[in-house]
Write an enzyme that holds these catalytic residues in place. Structure first.
Site, short mmCIF file in Angstrom:
data_model
loop_
_atom_site.label_atom_id
_atom_site.label_comp_id
_atom_site.label_asym_id
_atom_site.label_seq_id
_atom_site.Cartn_x
_atom_site.Cartn_y
_atom_site.Cartn_z
N LYS A 105 0.83 -1.15 0.05
CA LYS A 105 0.08 0.01 -0.10
C LYS A 105 0.68 1.48 -0.10
CE LYS A 105 -3.99 1.73 2.97
NZ LYS A 105 -4.88 1.69 4.03
N SER A 179 -9.29 1.81 2.74
CA SER A 179 -8.57 2.41 2.11
C SER A 179 -7.50 1.52 1.52
CB SER A 179 -7.73 3.51 2.98
OG SER A 179 -7.07 2.87 3.92
N SER A 203 -9.78 -1.02 7.08
CA SER A 203 -9.05 -0.59 5.87
C SER A 203 -8.37 -1.80 5.44
CB SER A 203 -8.37 0.59 6.10
OG SER A 203 -8.71 1.81 6.14
#
Length: 491
Positions: A105, A179, A203
């Protein structure tokens, strides 16, 4: 617990977590589980360069549709694959993720590779060191092939930002969640064998549901979080910050966790990230199930999914009981505490670049207090509610509840639940309650809703019980199939 003995997540050795597979997959390694890729590399069934090249080709194939990768390390990954193969051929001991292509990420620091937090404000940021989690994954043999998209500063339940655009789901006209939406999308689309995301209020768990894959939120402190950007005091180079004082609210609750297509892969990844093996006891176990927190509504399909899980576990010989109300109060306490966070690390990192922040993230910054009032009363309130739940977990060691009140939402970030439009962080009530608890949680698909979209449950246990949630996940994977493969496949 019926079934745990034969498939318990066990021992620190990684290689013996599960029985060997009885079937050989086709030679094309795309779509193989991470553990099978590692085994194929070690037995010389496949070369590491072949594995990495195949996943880079798959990434190139799906990216025009997904928009999930913000930086692809093609040349570096192929070079590292060649070096890893030479070491293996020279007799080096293979790590538990030897030759496995992974993605990371965009808020987790990667040495020499851009890490921009989804923001134009950090467009030129290239960390000097890897986050501790990435260091451990590399040391275990994993090869980073790409960095993945997230909402700006990882604040959002869908994945888009003004710097990199919108990430789409392999399930069609739906969001991959947020996210860690870029991670979940690429793992679901088989372009990444293992994804590494972060989870504050859901997330990794929510994107995993949206994309039909699995995720583990480790318990607080189980994985070293150093290198989640911005670091303390606003550092962006991946090195730990030196700011004095207590941790921010975000730093207290946000953890790094893996996204994968099998429980076994999550177990291996957690063993690497946590620096220890995963151990779970077998025997009798009582599981409590619930659907709502603080009286929140859930869609009928979600209610049915949780009840189906309870029924399957009961039929498998597990003691199951309803646990409605067990997590009440945690969601509201989490929200109250989160609202006190002045986002000091982010403000320090931005400095004079505040004007480069996108519109959605600007609204969040504007809404956050500039300085923090004394959070002690709210911390005490949360601690009291947490203690009540932990006492319940002494009697009922595992809880099963929804990830969210509905399946994947559209790109606008809203869902219709019992005739009521639920938007944004309102979809995260179940996830946020579990975040406030600070305990490990597994997100695993169990059924599909009436539209054919995957629905997952969270499996939650007490502090340090990652092995227990993974063992229950293994049973659910066997009973209900686990990963839900998307119908879409790029031409």
């Amino acid at each position: 617990m019926s079934g745990v003995e034969e498939g318990a997540i066990a021992l620190a050795g990684h290689d013996e977590l599960f029985p060997a597979a009885s079937l050989r997959a086709p030679r094309d390694p795309v779509g193989w589980a991470a553990w099978r890729l590692r085994d194929a590399v070690v037995t010389r069934e496949l070369g590491i360069e072949d594995v990495v090249s195949a996943h880079l080709a798959r990434l190139e194939e799906v990216e025009p549709t997904l928009g999930a990768a913000v930086f692809v390390r093609r040349d570096a990954a192929l070079r590292e694959a060649s070096e890893a193969q030479a070491l293996l051929d020279g007799g080096a001991e293979p790590g538990p993720l030897c030759g496995v292509p992974i993605t990371v990420k965009d808020i987790i620091a990667t040495e020499g590779t851009p890490t921009r937090c989804g923001s134009g404000a950090f467009a030129g940021n290239v960390p000097e060191v890897d986050a501790v989690a990435v260091q451990r994954l590399r040391a275990a043999g994993a090869i980073v092939i790409a960095k993945t998209n997230c909402p700006e500063f990882a604040f959002g339940i869908t994945t888009e930002n003004e710097a990199h655009g919108i990430t789409h789901s392999p399930w069609g006209a739906h969001s991959p969640g947020g996210s860690s939406g870029g991670e979940a999308a690429l793992v679901a689309a088989e372009a990444s064998a293992l994804g590494i995301g972060s989870d504050y209020g859901g997330s990794v768990r929510w994107p995993a549901q949206c994309c039909g894959v699995l995720a583990l939120r480790p318990g607080a402190g189980a994985v070293d979080g150093t290198g989640q950007l911005p670091e303390r005091g606003g550092r962006m180079d991946g090195r730990p910050g030196t700011a004095s004082g207590p941790d921010s609210v975000q730093r207290q609750f946000q953890v790094i966790g893996p996204i994968a297509r099998t429980v076994r892969d999550l177990a291996i990844a957690f063993g690497v990230l946590g620096g220890r093996g995963v151990v779970a006891g077998a025997g009798d176990l009582r599981i409590g199930w619930l659907t709502t927190v603080d009286g929140s509504r859930v869609a009928p399909d979600v209610e049915s999914a949780v009840r189906a899980v309870a029924a399957e576990l009961s039929a498998a010989g597990v003691a199951v009981e309803e646990a409605t109300g067990t997590l009440d109060g945690l969601h509201s306490a989490f929200n109250e505490l989160r609202d006190t966070d002045p986002l000091a690390d982010l403000r320090a990192a931005l400095g004079t670049r505040r004007a480069l922040v996108g519109a959605a993230a600007s609204l969040l910054l504007d809404a956050a207090p500039v300085s923090s009032a004394d959070p002690a009363p709210l911390q005490q309130k949360l601690a009291h509610r947490r203690a009540r739940v932990l006492e319940r977990l002494q009697r009922t060691p595992v809880l099963v509840l929804p990830v969210a009140p509905a399946a994947a939402c559209g790109l606008e970030g809203t869902a219709l639940v019992e005739g009521e439009l639920v938007a944004g962080f309102g979809l995260m009530a179940q996830c946020r309650a579990v975040s406030a608890l600070g305990c490990p949680a597994l997100s695993i698909p169990v059924v599909r809703d009436r539209r054919g979209l995957p629905l997952s449950v969270q499996v939650v246990a007490g502090p340090g019980q990652e092995g227990l949630v993974l063992s229950v996940g293994l049973v659910l994977e066997r009973l209900l199939g686990g990963r839900q493969a998307p119908p879409w496949r790029a031409p």
